[in-house]
Scaffold this active site. Structure first.
Site, PDB file in Angstrom:
ATOM      1  N   GLU A 168      -4.464   3.844   6.276  1.00 44.03           N
ATOM      2  CA  GLU A 168      -4.336   3.644   5.315  1.00 44.03           C
ATOM      3  C   GLU A 168      -5.078   4.937   4.496  1.00 44.03           C
ATOM      4  O   GLU A 168      -4.426   5.175   3.090  1.00 44.03           O
ATOM      5  CB  GLU A 168      -5.483   2.170   4.808  1.00 44.03           C
TER       6      GLU A 168
ATOM      7  N   SER B  86     -10.727   0.163   3.558  1.00 44.88           N
ATOM      8  CA  SER B  86      -9.976  -0.586   4.428  1.00 44.88           C
ATOM      9  C   SER B  86      -9.217   0.894   5.291  1.00 44.88           C
ATOM     10  O   SER B  86      -8.905   1.862   4.204  1.00 44.88           O
ATOM     11  CB  SER B  86      -8.839  -1.339   4.208  1.00 44.88           C
TER      12      SER B  86
ATOM     13  N   ARG C  26       0.492  -1.195   0.241  1.00 45.60           N
ATOM     14  CA  ARG C  26      -0.232  -0.042   0.032  1.00 45.60           C
ATOM     15  C   ARG C  26       1.328   0.829  -0.084  1.00 45.60           C
ATOM     16  O   ARG C  26       0.665   2.301   0.728  1.00 45.60           O
ATOM     17  CB  ARG C  26      -0.952  -0.033   0.816  1.00 45.60           C
TER      18      ARG C  26
HETATM   19  N1  EPU Z   1     -12.170 -10.351  10.517  1.00 48.58           N
HETATM   20  C1  EPU Z   1     -12.834  -9.874  11.399  1.00 48.58           C
HETATM   21  N2  EPU Z   1     -13.552  -9.266  12.188  1.00 48.58           N
HETATM   22  C2  EPU Z   1     -13.977  -8.082  10.691  1.00 48.58           C
HETATM   23  C3  EPU Z   1     -13.520  -8.170   9.003  1.00 48.58           C
HETATM   24  C4  EPU Z   1     -12.100  -9.311   8.999  1.00 48.58           C
HETATM   25  O1  EPU Z   1     -12.398 -10.442  12.195  1.00 48.58           O
HETATM   26  O2  EPU Z   1     -14.378  -7.409  10.351  1.00 48.58           O
HETATM   27  C5  EPU Z   1     -10.924 -11.366   9.743  1.00 48.58           C
HETATM   28  C6  EPU Z   1     -11.713 -11.881   9.173  1.00 48.58           C
HETATM   29  O3  EPU Z   1     -12.446 -12.889   8.779  1.00 48.58           O
HETATM   30  C7  EPU Z   1     -10.510 -12.353   8.513  1.00 48.58           C
HETATM   31  C8  EPU Z   1      -9.458 -11.411   8.437  1.00 48.58           C
HETATM   32  O4  EPU Z   1      -9.962 -10.536   9.535  1.00 48.58           O
HETATM   33  O5  EPU Z   1      -9.562 -13.781   8.741  1.00 48.58           O
HETATM   34  C9  EPU Z   1      -9.035 -10.510   7.019  1.00 48.58           C
HETATM   35  O6  EPU Z   1     -10.046 -10.014   7.018  1.00 48.58           O
HETATM   36  P1  EPU Z   1     -10.605  -9.485   5.597  1.00 48.58           P
HETATM   37  O7  EPU Z   1      -9.775 -11.394   4.274  1.00 48.58           O
HETATM   38  O8  EPU Z   1     -11.598  -9.140   4.982  1.00 48.58           O
HETATM   39  O9  EPU Z   1      -9.186  -9.326   4.279  1.00 48.58           O
HETATM   40  P2  EPU Z   1      -8.824  -7.521   5.189  1.00 48.58           P
HETATM   41  O10 EPU Z   1      -7.274  -8.079   5.285  1.00 48.58           O
HETATM   42  O11 EPU Z   1      -9.102  -6.821   6.258  1.00 48.58           O
HETATM   43  C10 EPU Z   1      -7.947  -7.166   2.787  1.00 48.58           C
HETATM   44  C11 EPU Z   1      -7.205  -5.415   2.084  1.00 48.58           C
HETATM   45  C12 EPU Z   1      -8.635  -5.195   1.087  1.00 48.58           C
HETATM   46  C13 EPU Z   1      -8.735  -6.102   0.553  1.00 48.58           C
HETATM   47  C14 EPU Z   1      -9.058  -7.942   1.210  1.00 48.58           C
HETATM   48  C15 EPU Z   1      -9.643  -8.716   0.221  1.00 48.58           C
HETATM   49  C16 EPU Z   1      -5.567  -4.118   3.428  1.00 48.58           C
HETATM   50  C17 EPU Z   1      -6.069  -3.428   4.350  1.00 48.58           C
HETATM   51  N3  EPU Z   1      -6.880  -4.228   3.065  1.00 48.58           N
HETATM   52  O12 EPU Z   1      -8.950  -6.402   4.287  1.00 48.58           O
HETATM   53  O13 EPU Z   1      -8.213  -3.725   0.894  1.00 48.58           O
HETATM   54  O14 EPU Z   1     -10.317  -6.323  -0.180  1.00 48.58           O
HETATM   55  O15 EPU Z   1      -7.841  -7.674   1.693  1.00 48.58           O
HETATM   56  O16 EPU Z   1      -8.041  -9.546  -0.615  1.00 48.58           O
HETATM   57  O17 EPU Z   1      -5.156  -4.846   3.245  1.00 48.58           O
HETATM   58  C18 EPU Z   1      -8.230  -1.375   0.878  1.00 48.58           C
HETATM   59  O18 EPU Z   1      -7.387  -1.630   0.223  1.00 48.58           O
HETATM   60  O19 EPU Z   1      -9.333  -0.669   0.911  1.00 48.58           O
HETATM   61  C19 EPU Z   1      -9.037  -3.010   0.650  1.00 48.58           C
HETATM   62  C20 EPU Z   1     -10.582  -2.466   1.128  1.00 48.58           C
END
Ligand code: EPU
Length: 310
Positions: free
Chosen positions: A298, A228, A179
């Site tokens: 972010e 995010s 990022r």
């Molecule tokens: N989780 C929770 N509670 C929540 C949300 C998530 O426990 O309310 C847990 C999920 O169960 C999972 C972990 O957190 O085990 C990761 O969550 P998720 O798979 O939704 O991915 P993320 O790390 O939150 C990242 C990117 C997103 C991208 C998704 C899909 C970042 C900060 N975010 O989200 O990017 O869409 O992966 O690849 O790297 C963005 O950057 O704006 C963005 C939306």
């Protein structure tokens, strides 16, 4: 209006005429749909416009900001007392060259992913649901679903506003990382080339459908948000940490932590940028007090904010 802004306006009007806007509302240009106006705004449609902007910036030292599709920014309620540049239609293009796609900085990433699909080229599936421009995606190294723009980018062309020149930056010098990049702040990403690989259209489409479906299921896509809010800390997830702190649904004014995904802030009816900032601060402090982890935003804060409130 400050002297620098009045002088910058005069320089720009001379070259871009009526297309130069003043007190121009930025809220509709962001996915949060909140925030105040830009003192000066212009949508450059070609190199002449960027040269005019460069001259205005160099001659007046007016503060400036380059906006993409506004999906990763929070504009302050008071707006931005400088010049906002947002590439116009002239920079919305794409072209194929063998296994490469070239695109202008204003091309929406999902639209470029759609072009890749039609051309039976794989590698941009991750971008089908990222509501950013190619320029913004390059600058922030947008990513999702185990990939990012850095994985496919081959060349980046920038217009250097300080020098008034355009140049191609080798990918190794662009410093792509999670990022972020090292692309100079005073440059506009005007074009990029991505290298893809041939694949069956049906396979590419299936992966894109799956990504869209996953996002609809796990992210609040129908409500005003900025994606995010925090970067994921090493080996952990901001969403998981915020959720574990019991903050889902927590609200300040019209802003609330999404109940669907804790790393999303929803700007509900009447929400102000100040609400969103207070909420972000509360989330940060709560998670830090609970875990010792300081989440790094972010979302990019735009405006004449007091640094202490960032
Ligand atoms: N989780 C929770 N509670 C929540 C949300 C998530 O426990 O309310 C847990 C999920 O169960 C999972 C972990 O957190 O085990 C990761 O969550 P998720 O798979 O939704 O991915 P993320 O790390 O939150 C990242 C990117 C997103 C991208 C998704 C899909 C970042 C900060 N975010 O989200 O990017 O869409 O992966 O690849 O790297 C963005 O950057 O704006 C963005 C939306």
């Amino acid at each position: 209006m400050s002297d620098a802004i009045a002088r910058a306006e005069a320089i720009l009007r001379n070259r871009c005429g009526e297309r130069v806007r003043t007190s121009f509302s930025l809220a509709p240009l962001t996915t949060f749909r909140i925030g105040g106006p830009a003192a000066l705004f212009v949508a450059p449609d070609g190199k002449q416009d960027l040269l005019a902007a460069s001259e205005a910036i160099r001659e007046t030292d007016v503060p400036f900001l380059v906006l993409g599709k506004g999906s990763n920014v929070l504009v302050d309620d008071a707006g931005f007392s400088g010049l906002v540049l947002r590439l116009g239609r002239g920079y919305r293009w794409s072209a194929r060259d063998g296994e490469r796609l070239m695109a202008g900085g204003a091309m929406p990433l999902p639209a470029l992913a759609g072009v890749a699909l039609n051309e039976a080229l794989s590698g941009l599936e991750f971008g089908i649901a990222i509501p950013g421009s190619v320029g913004g995606a390059i600058r922030m190294n947008a990513g999702a679903h185990g990939s990012d723009i850095a994985a496919v980018v081959e060349a980046v062309s920038v217009f250097d506003l300080s020098a008034g020149t355009e140049r191609t930056i080798p990918v190794v010098e662009a410093g792509f990382r999670y990022r972020n990049t090292d692309l100079p702040a005073d440059s506009v990403v005007v074009a990029a080339t991505v290298r893809l690989r041939p694949d069956a259209v049906s396979e590419i489409r299936a992966r894109m459908d799956e990504i869209r479906e996953w996002r609809r299921r796990t992210q609040p896509v129908a409500e005003a948000n900025c994606g995010s809010v925090f970067k994921n800390p090493p080996n952990d997830s901001a969403g998981r940490l915020i959720d574990a702190a019991g903050l889902k649904g927590f609200a300040v004014g019209g802003a609330s932590v999404s109940r669907k995904h804790a790393n999303f802030v929803i700007a509900g009816p009447g929400a102000t940028a100040a609400d969103v900032r207070s909420l972000i601060r509360h989330v940060r402090e709560t998670v830090a007090a609970r875990t010792g982890i300081r989440l790094e935003p972010e979302v990019y804060l735009v405006g004449d904010l007091d640094p202490a409130s960032r």
